[in-house]
Design a protein around this motif. Structure first.
Motif, PDB file in Angstrom:
ATOM      1  N   VAL A 510     -19.155 -39.509 -49.235  1.00  0.00           N
ATOM      2  CA  VAL A 510     -19.529 -40.736 -48.630  1.00  0.00           C
ATOM      3  C   VAL A 510     -19.420 -41.330 -47.728  1.00  0.00           C
ATOM      4  O   VAL A 510     -20.107 -41.948 -46.845  1.00  0.00           O
ATOM      5  N   ALA A 511     -17.763 -41.293 -47.024  1.00  0.00           N
ATOM      6  CA  ALA A 511     -18.031 -41.460 -45.701  1.00  0.00           C
ATOM      7  C   ALA A 511     -18.282 -41.163 -44.569  1.00  0.00           C
ATOM      8  O   ALA A 511     -18.743 -41.070 -43.201  1.00  0.00           O
ATOM      9  N   VAL A 512     -18.237 -39.137 -44.749  1.00  0.00           N
ATOM     10  CA  VAL A 512     -18.984 -38.511 -44.636  1.00  0.00           C
ATOM     11  C   VAL A 512     -20.259 -39.178 -43.924  1.00  0.00           C
ATOM     12  O   VAL A 512     -21.246 -39.000 -42.866  1.00  0.00           O
ATOM     13  N   THR A 513     -21.028 -38.538 -45.029  1.00  0.00           N
ATOM     14  CA  THR A 513     -22.626 -39.938 -45.128  1.00  0.00           C
ATOM     15  C   THR A 513     -22.984 -40.975 -44.244  1.00  0.00           C
ATOM     16  O   THR A 513     -23.292 -40.972 -43.429  1.00  0.00           O
ATOM     17  N   ARG A 514     -22.263 -41.821 -44.118  1.00  0.00           N
ATOM     18  CA  ARG A 514     -22.309 -42.933 -43.658  1.00  0.00           C
ATOM     19  C   ARG A 514     -21.925 -43.035 -42.848  1.00  0.00           C
ATOM     20  O   ARG A 514     -22.265 -43.900 -41.656  1.00  0.00           O
ATOM     21  N   SER A 515     -20.927 -42.229 -42.229  1.00  0.00           N
ATOM     22  CA  SER A 515     -19.884 -42.618 -40.779  1.00  0.00           C
ATOM     23  C   SER A 515     -21.582 -41.085 -39.690  1.00  0.00           C
ATOM     24  O   SER A 515     -21.269 -41.210 -38.291  1.00  0.00           O
ATOM     25  N   GLY A 516     -21.185 -40.682 -40.472  1.00  0.00           N
ATOM     26  CA  GLY A 516     -22.037 -38.877 -39.588  1.00  0.00           C
ATOM     27  C   GLY A 516     -21.046 -38.292 -38.475  1.00  0.00           C
ATOM     28  O   GLY A 516     -22.195 -37.622 -37.731  1.00  0.00           O
ATOM     29  N   THR A 517     -19.868 -38.158 -39.418  1.00  0.00           N
ATOM     30  CA  THR A 517     -19.107 -37.957 -37.987  1.00  0.00           C
ATOM     31  C   THR A 517     -18.154 -36.649 -38.592  1.00  0.00           C
ATOM     32  O   THR A 517     -18.072 -37.231 -40.415  1.00  0.00           O
ATOM     33  N   LEU A 518     -17.916 -35.713 -38.747  1.00  0.00           N
ATOM     34  CA  LEU A 518     -16.745 -34.397 -39.307  1.00  0.00           C
ATOM     35  C   LEU A 518     -15.666 -34.212 -38.669  1.00  0.00           C
ATOM     36  O   LEU A 518     -16.378 -34.066 -37.304  1.00  0.00           O
ATOM     37  N   GLU A 519     -14.808 -34.552 -39.532  1.00  0.00           N
ATOM     38  CA  GLU A 519     -13.658 -33.907 -38.862  1.00  0.00           C
ATOM     39  C   GLU A 519     -12.523 -32.917 -39.473  1.00  0.00           C
ATOM     40  O   GLU A 519     -13.220 -33.091 -40.867  1.00  0.00           O
ATOM     41  N   PRO A 520     -11.578 -32.321 -38.855  1.00  0.00           N
ATOM     42  CA  PRO A 520     -11.087 -31.474 -40.511  1.00  0.00           C
ATOM     43  C   PRO A 520     -10.369 -32.504 -41.027  1.00  0.00           C
ATOM     44  O   PRO A 520     -10.572 -31.480 -42.508  1.00  0.00           O
ATOM     45  N   GLY A 521      -9.859 -33.276 -41.243  1.00  0.00           N
ATOM     46  CA  GLY A 521      -9.736 -33.439 -42.770  1.00  0.00           C
ATOM     47  C   GLY A 521     -10.471 -33.457 -44.031  1.00  0.00           C
ATOM     48  O   GLY A 521     -10.281 -33.701 -44.894  1.00  0.00           O
ATOM     49  N   HIS A 522     -12.032 -33.999 -43.644  1.00  0.00           N
ATOM     50  CA  HIS A 522     -13.052 -33.950 -44.823  1.00  0.00           C
ATOM     51  C   HIS A 522     -13.926 -32.492 -45.054  1.00  0.00           C
ATOM     52  O   HIS A 522     -13.972 -32.250 -46.177  1.00  0.00           O
ATOM     53  N   LEU A 523     -12.826 -31.327 -44.504  1.00  0.00           N
ATOM     54  CA  LEU A 523     -13.034 -30.174 -44.986  1.00  0.00           C
ATOM     55  C   LEU A 523     -11.700 -29.862 -45.753  1.00  0.00           C
ATOM     56  O   LEU A 523     -11.885 -29.087 -46.043  1.00  0.00           O
ATOM     57  N   GLY A 524     -10.778 -30.047 -45.132  1.00  0.00           N
ATOM     58  CA  GLY A 524      -9.138 -29.347 -46.163  1.00  0.00           C
ATOM     59  C   GLY A 524      -8.970 -30.467 -47.483  1.00  0.00           C
ATOM     60  O   GLY A 524      -8.545 -29.717 -48.406  1.00  0.00           O
ATOM     61  N   TRP A 525      -9.369 -31.697 -47.421  1.00  0.00           N
ATOM     62  CA  TRP A 525      -9.089 -32.673 -48.651  1.00  0.00           C
ATOM     63  C   TRP A 525      -9.817 -32.024 -50.386  1.00  0.00           C
ATOM     64  O   TRP A 525      -9.380 -31.773 -51.121  1.00  0.00           O
ATOM     65  N   PRO A 526     -11.512 -31.294 -49.702  1.00  0.00           N
ATOM     66  CA  PRO A 526     -11.989 -30.454 -51.006  1.00  0.00           C
ATOM     67  C   PRO A 526     -10.961 -28.762 -51.221  1.00  0.00           C
ATOM     68  O   PRO A 526     -10.981 -28.694 -52.635  1.00  0.00           O
ATOM     69  N   LEU A 527     -10.423 -28.329 -50.520  1.00  0.00           N
ATOM     70  CA  LEU A 527      -9.790 -27.251 -50.642  1.00  0.00           C
ATOM     71  C   LEU A 527      -8.426 -27.892 -51.132  1.00  0.00           C
ATOM     72  O   LEU A 527      -8.408 -26.690 -52.256  1.00  0.00           O
ATOM     73  N   LEU A 528      -7.776 -28.259 -50.630  1.00  0.00           N
ATOM     74  CA  LEU A 528      -7.172 -29.071 -51.388  1.00  0.00           C
ATOM     75  C   LEU A 528      -7.370 -28.988 -53.330  1.00  0.00           C
ATOM     76  O   LEU A 528      -6.391 -29.133 -54.135  1.00  0.00           O
ATOM     77  N   VAL A 529      -7.987 -30.169 -53.409  1.00  0.00           N
ATOM     78  CA  VAL A 529      -8.087 -30.544 -54.781  1.00  0.00           C
ATOM     79  C   VAL A 529      -9.268 -28.564 -55.564  1.00  0.00           C
ATOM     80  O   VAL A 529      -9.125 -29.230 -56.203  1.00  0.00           O
TER      81      VAL A 529
END
Length: 547
Positions: A510-529
């Motif tokens: 949701v955060a990436v969809t609303r902001s339109g920007t992608l950061e490394p943490g946005h990809l790292g967190w799902p991998l930790l999950v």
């Protein structure tokens, strides 16, 4: 004096009249239960459905929910409506493989069918009842969907509602007639059913994808809409709805007449076919329905699903035979891949849910307000449903732990091995969908997050695969001023895997969809999950195998 042969019709009438008298109390209780069920449905519909429809009507009058997407939906209605009608008919015909519109109870199958009685008075009322229930359900569902076109920009609500109700009723009645034919031709379905439904499903899937693509683009060739609307009864039934929303359906009156004639002919054909359904087919479906009902009442969903594949996948053959593995590390992936190839329908559903997840993620940034979050949640839910289809080999193995007794892996490691094939397939599917969307001009940062969430969704599906039967203490629950908590606890126990994955991954998407920007943490967190989910799946598998 010559003996006069007894008339089977008179014997049947007297027998059924006698049984009706004996079953009067039981029939009275069934009517009370049916009335209570209808009351509960009406209560829930009045509490939830009516306010939503009123809100949609207000939004339609105020133009608050009209935008590019709503206009695209109305423009693509000549493609979407026939695809939905065809999909409903196909699903009802496919469901007849294990249930069928003509469904008897076990006492009737065991005592009345073998007797020298006429079959028509026994079978035709069941067909009529199933058709009426399906028709009423389709009428309500189609009317609600037709009413929602008013919020998308239709000028009035009455005509689309009536046209949608007509399309829904036609789909339901046609599906019931097709189900009777499928039930009658059981041997043909056993030999060629997978091929027939596979081809039909592929055609419907291609039509659905074409309609979604045209809805996203906002336009389609005029000839394509004409092809869909005149391609068959599914298109004829959709023409009144298209005409009610000012769409290109000038011959809707002729199409309506053709639809009425076709439905009448289909019901007549179903009536003739129903009388010839074999006793073995009726007994098999009655047994499965009884087992399914008992499992659902006991909240044992795993046992409820276990009785269906014996009917759904009879005579299945792998579309492609994989060579035998030459290394022990490839044994479990080979078993999983072979199991999926033996059930190509699951691969098809996984591809459909993956495409839905990609489409929702691509469309989400074009929406406004809460609709963005709803689209993001829907994308992850669709991704989980795709993962659940791909982890079916692990679920079957957990149903009987003896299947993996000869494998040289403990339960924790076995769960990790079962994540390999589903994880690779879902990663490849989401990545391919993201690349295709980018090439079509719909590239979004959320697509990368969706791909990163694939391992987490697979781990959540594995947690559900190894959950086992619900413990009794959860079913008992606890007494509170609001009632017993058993039902809520059972629901949370069954859904704990996907709920945990969704709660932890939805905020990122949701955060990436609303902001339109992608950061490394946005990809790292799902991998930790995903890592935490794999550990949880291993622990759940260990507990299941230790019972």
């Amino acid at each position: 004096m010559p003996m006069v042969a007894a008339d089977p019709a008179s014997h049947t009438a007297r027998t059924l009249a006698h049984l009706r008298a004996l079953r009067s109390d039981t029939r009275r209780e069934k009517r009370k239960s049916a009335a209570f069920t209808l009351y509960a449905i009406a209560l829930v519909g009045a509490a939830w459905g009516v306010p939503l429809l009123i809100s949609a009507a207000k939004a339609g009058r105020a133009d608050s929910h009209r935008g590019p997407l709503a206009e695209h939906v109305l423009t693509s209605l000549p493609l979407i409506a026939p695809a939905l009608v065809a999909l409903a008919v196909l699903l009802m015909a496919r469901g007849a493989v294990w249930r069928g519109p003509v469904l008897l109870d076990l006492p009737t199958v065991s005592w009345l069918l073998p007797a020298p009685l006429s079959r028509a008075p026994l079978l035709l009322p069941r067909l009529m009842k199933s058709a009426l229930v399906a028709g009423a359900t389709g009428l309500a569902a189609g009317g609600a969907l037709g009413f929602l076109t008013y919020a998308s920009g239709a000028r009035s609500w009455l005509a689309p509602t009536a046209a949608g109700a007509w399309a829904g009723a036609v789909a339901a009645l046609t599906g019931s007639a097709a189900g009777a034919v499928v039930e009658r031709r059981d041997r043909l379905m056993a030999r060629h059913g997978a091929r027939i439904f596979g081809v039909a499903g592929a055609v419907v899937a291609v039509s659905a994808v074409a309609s979604v693509v045209c809805a996203v683009r906002g336009h389609h060739p005029a000839w394509l809409g004409s092809v869909f609307l005149w391609s068959g009864p599914w298109g004829w039934a959709a023409q009144p709805l298209v005409a009610a929303t000012d769409g290109p359906a000038a011959g809707w009156a002729v199409a309506t007449a053709l639809t009425a004639v076709f439905v009448l002919a289909a019901l007549v054909c179903a009536r003739r076919e129903a009388v010839g359904i074999s006793q073995a087919v009726l007994r098999l479906r009655a047994t499965v329905a009884s087992q399914l009902g008992a499992s659902l009442f006991a909240l044992d969903l795993r046992q409820a699903k276990a009785g269906l594949p014996a009917l759904r996948e009879r005579g299945s053959r792998p579309a492609v035979r994989l060579p035998m593995p030459r290394h022990r590390l490839l044994v479990v992936p080979w078993r999983d891949a072979t199991g999926l190839l033996r059930t190509p329908g699951r691969l098809g559903w996984a591809a459909l849910w993956t495409a839905t997840a990609v489409a929702l993620t691509a469309v989400a940034p074009t929406l406004r307000g809460r609709a963005q979050a709803v689209a993001a949640v829907g994308a992850l839910v669709a991704g989980y449903l795709a993962a659940a289809q791909l982890t079916e080999p692990a679920r079957r193995e957990s149903d009987d732990v003896r299947r993996s007794a000869n494998l040289p892996y403990p339960a924790r490691s076995l769960a990790l091995w079962h994540a390999l094939v589903p994880g690779l397939l879902l990663l490849a599917g989401t990545a391919f969908g993201g690349v295709a969307a980018a090439l079509c001009g719909w590239g979004r940062p959320g697509l990368a997050v969706l791909t990163a969430c694939a391992p987490a969704l697979v781990s959540a599906a594995l947690v559900n695969s190894y959950r086992g039967a619900v413990p009794l203490h959860i079913l008992f629950g606890a007494e509170t001023p609001m009632g017993n908590t058993g039902a809520m606890q059972a629901a949370l126990w069954y859904l704990r895997g996907p709920l945990a994955a969704l709660v932890l991954t939805v905020p990122v998407l949701v955060a990436v969809t609303r902001s339109g920007t992608l950061e490394p943490g946005h990809l790292g967190w799902p991998l930790l999950v995903a890592a935490a989910g794999l550990w949880w799946a291993g622990r759940t598998a260990h507990q299941l195998y230790a019972r």
